[in-house]
Scaffold this motif. Structure first.
Motif, PDB file in Angstrom:
ATOM      1  N   LEU A   1       0.873  -1.174   0.000  1.00  0.00           N
ATOM      2  CA  LEU A   1       0.000   0.000   0.000  1.00  0.00           C
ATOM      3  C   LEU A   1       0.915   1.231   0.000  1.00  0.00           C
ATOM      4  CD1 LEU A   1      -3.011   0.678   0.225  1.00  0.00           C
ATOM      5  CD2 LEU A   1      -2.836   0.397   2.690  1.00  0.00           C
TER       6      LEU A   1
ATOM      7  N   ASP B   1       3.000  -4.030   7.795  1.00  0.00           N
ATOM      8  CA  ASP B   1       1.571  -3.737   7.959  1.00  0.00           C
ATOM      9  C   ASP B   1       1.340  -2.247   7.795  1.00  0.00           C
ATOM     10  OD1 ASP B   1      -0.256  -5.689   8.246  1.00  0.00           O
ATOM     11  OD2 ASP B   1      -0.014  -5.940  10.405  1.00  0.00           O
ATOM     12  N   GLY B   2       0.310  -1.879   7.076  1.00  0.00           N
ATOM     13  CA  GLY B   2       0.007  -0.462   6.892  1.00  0.00           C
ATOM     14  C   GLY B   2       0.582   0.068   5.595  1.00  0.00           C
TER      15      GLY B   2
ATOM     16  N   CYS C   1       1.834   3.235   8.156  1.00  0.00           N
ATOM     17  CA  CYS C   1       0.817   4.262   8.438  1.00  0.00           C
ATOM     18  C   CYS C   1      -0.602   3.696   8.317  1.00  0.00           C
ATOM     19  CB  CYS C   1       0.964   5.432   7.467  1.00  0.00           C
ATOM     20  SG  CYS C   1       2.577   6.198   7.565  1.00  0.00           S
TER      21      CYS C   1
ATOM     22  N   LEU D   1      -4.449   4.277   7.332  1.00  0.00           N
ATOM     23  CA  LEU D   1      -5.246   5.127   6.442  1.00  0.00           C
ATOM     24  C   LEU D   1      -6.727   5.047   6.811  1.00  0.00           C
ATOM     25  CD1 LEU D   1      -3.655   4.113   2.993  1.00  0.00           C
ATOM     26  CD2 LEU D   1      -2.801   5.736   4.678  1.00  0.00           C
TER      27      LEU D   1
ATOM     28  N   GLY E   1     -10.693  -6.546   0.511  1.00  0.00           N
ATOM     29  CA  GLY E   1     -10.725  -6.359   1.964  1.00  0.00           C
ATOM     30  C   GLY E   1     -10.264  -4.976   2.378  1.00  0.00           C
ATOM     31  N   THR E   2      -9.667  -4.916   3.560  1.00  0.00           N
ATOM     32  CA  THR E   2      -9.361  -3.615   4.161  1.00  0.00           C
ATOM     33  C   THR E   2      -8.204  -2.886   3.467  1.00  0.00           C
ATOM     34  OG1 THR E   2      -8.108  -4.831   5.799  1.00  0.00           O
ATOM     35  CG2 THR E   2     -10.282  -4.064   6.455  1.00  0.00           C
ATOM     36  N   ARG E   3      -7.278  -3.624   2.835  1.00  0.00           N
ATOM     37  CA  ARG E   3      -6.164  -2.939   2.155  1.00  0.00           C
ATOM     38  C   ARG E   3      -6.714  -2.037   1.033  1.00  0.00           C
ATOM     39  NH1 ARG E   3      -1.115  -5.142   2.473  1.00  0.00           N
ATOM     40  NH2 ARG E   3      -1.957  -7.260   2.418  1.00  0.00           N
ATOM     41  N   HIS E   4      -7.617  -2.607   0.224  1.00  0.00           N
ATOM     42  CA  HIS E   4      -8.191  -1.837  -0.885  1.00  0.00           C
ATOM     43  C   HIS E   4      -9.139  -0.756  -0.368  1.00  0.00           C
ATOM     44  CE1 HIS E   4      -6.573  -5.339  -2.936  1.00  0.00           C
ATOM     45  NE2 HIS E   4      -6.512  -4.573  -4.008  1.00  0.00           N
TER      46      HIS E   4
ATOM     47  N   SER F   1      -2.280  -6.461  -4.400  1.00  0.00           N
ATOM     48  CA  SER F   1      -3.029  -7.446  -3.621  1.00  0.00           C
ATOM     49  C   SER F   1      -2.138  -8.637  -3.272  1.00  0.00           C
ATOM     50  CB  SER F   1      -4.246  -7.912  -4.423  1.00  0.00           C
ATOM     51  OG  SER F   1      -4.777  -9.076  -3.833  1.00  0.00           O
ATOM     52  N   GLU F   2      -2.181  -8.972  -1.983  1.00  0.00           N
ATOM     53  CA  GLU F   2      -1.403 -10.126  -1.514  1.00  0.00           C
ATOM     54  C   GLU F   2      -2.014 -11.422  -2.065  1.00  0.00           C
ATOM     55  OE1 GLU F   2      -1.481 -10.465   2.724  1.00  0.00           O
ATOM     56  OE2 GLU F   2       0.301 -11.721   2.771  1.00  0.00           O
TER      57      GLU F   2
END
Ligand SMILES: Nc1ncnc2c1ncn2[C@@H]1O[C@H](COP(=O)(O)OP(=O)(O)OP(=O)(O)O)[C@@H](O)[C@H]1O
Length: 287
Positions: A146, A186-187, A201, A203, A216-219, A237-238
């Motif tokens: 991200l 992470d972040g 960070c 978001l 999910g939450t990353r997008h 995307s992982e």
């Protein structure tokens, strides 16, 4: 016996003085309450805007037809409507105000980068090559990433939530940061003036209900950041390795390296500054 007669019999039976317009009035109120509940269930800005228009239209109709209950209801809703609109449209209002803040008055930029504009062009050109190389590599290895590229909206509040690095940007550093198991994977990374300002960070998440359930939450965080600022956000995307880019509240998916590069080039690299206008006699002399 006509319809009017049936109404009359029904309501004189219960000693209630209700006219046909009152029945219509109640039916419209019931319909509005139903629509309001439906709207709340699937809250979306465009639908809310439509809802407000319907409310205004209904108010005008109620005024013309003299529907007293409906007028009272709409009056009550409107008395706290302004506050409700401010709350509901908070992200849009915020973006609009930021847009005003970013406006150039008389050719002056209100907020400037600390880096000299001539250097900034080169710095960003190198930075986006690193971002694209890293995104392609991480897509191949299914490493989730991200990356937030700061533009004019100041992201200091977001930077504060992570760890400040102030490091040169290279594909290797980006891949190391997002490598699973490292402390900062992470972040999000925030890139400011073509350098890695911070990593890890947090978001803001988007509330957009139209975003696919497979994301999910990353997008959602990428989209949220682009809704709340003018930043451009690159996501890998992982799960699928798909590269996406979020900008102005829109998520553009399935980008390859070249597409991503072209888009970032347009969005991040400042335009070449015009050559200083020379007096014509000097131009003549020089040529
Ligand atoms: N608010 C946030 N700010 C920054 N990063 C976040 C935020 N929420 C989630 N993330 C990152 O996203 C990761 C979780 O991703 P998740 O699998 O839920 O999302 P996804 O969109 O399905 O992504 P992927 O396709 O990579 O699996 C977290 O480990 C974290 O690194």
């Amino acid at each position: 016996m006509g319809l009017k007669g049936i109404w009359y019999d029904m309501f004189t039976l219960f000693h209630v003085n209700v006219g046909l317009s009152d029945i219509l009035d109640i039916a419209v109120v019931a319909f509005l309450v139903y629509e309001l509940i439906r709207l709340i269930n699937q809250t979306h800005t465009a639908q809310i805007a439509k809802g407000i228009l319907v409310l205004i239209f209904t108010f005008v109709v109620a005024k013309i037809c003299d529907f007293r209950t409906l007028q009272w209801l709409i009056n009550s809703v409107m008395s706290f409507g302004l506050i409700a609109v401010v709350i509901v449209f908070q992200p849009e209002l915020r973006r609009a105000l930021e847009q005003v803040g970013r406006t150039n008055f008389f050719g002056m930029q209100l907020f400037r980068s600390k880096v000299n504009p001539a250097d900034l062009r080169e710095v960003w050109q190198n930075a986006i090559v690193s971002v694209c190389d890293a995104a392609e590599q991480m897509s191949d290895t299914r490493t989730g990433a991200l990356m937030v590229l700061e533009r004019r909206t100041n992201l200091s509040e977001i930077i504060k939530t992570g760890t400040v690095l102030n490091a040169d940007i290279t594909p290797e550093i980006l891949e190391t940061i997002f490598y699973e198991g490292t402390a900062l994977h992470d972040g999000a990374v925030v890139v400011r003036d073509g350098r890695i300002e911070a990593a890890g960070c947090v978001l803001p998440l988007s509330n957009n209900l139209e975003i696919g359930k497979d994301m999910g939450t990353r997008h959602r965080a990428a989209l949220g950041m682009s809704e709340n600022s003018d930043a451009v956000v690159v996501v890998v995307s992982e799960e699928t390795g798909i590269i996406s880019m979020a900008k102005n509240g829109v998520l553009i998916r399935r980008l390859d390296r070249q597409n991503l590069f072209n888009m970032l080039q347009g969005d991040m690299v400042p335009p070449q500054t015009e050559e200083k206008k020379q007096p014509f006699w000097r131009k003549k002399h020089e040529s």
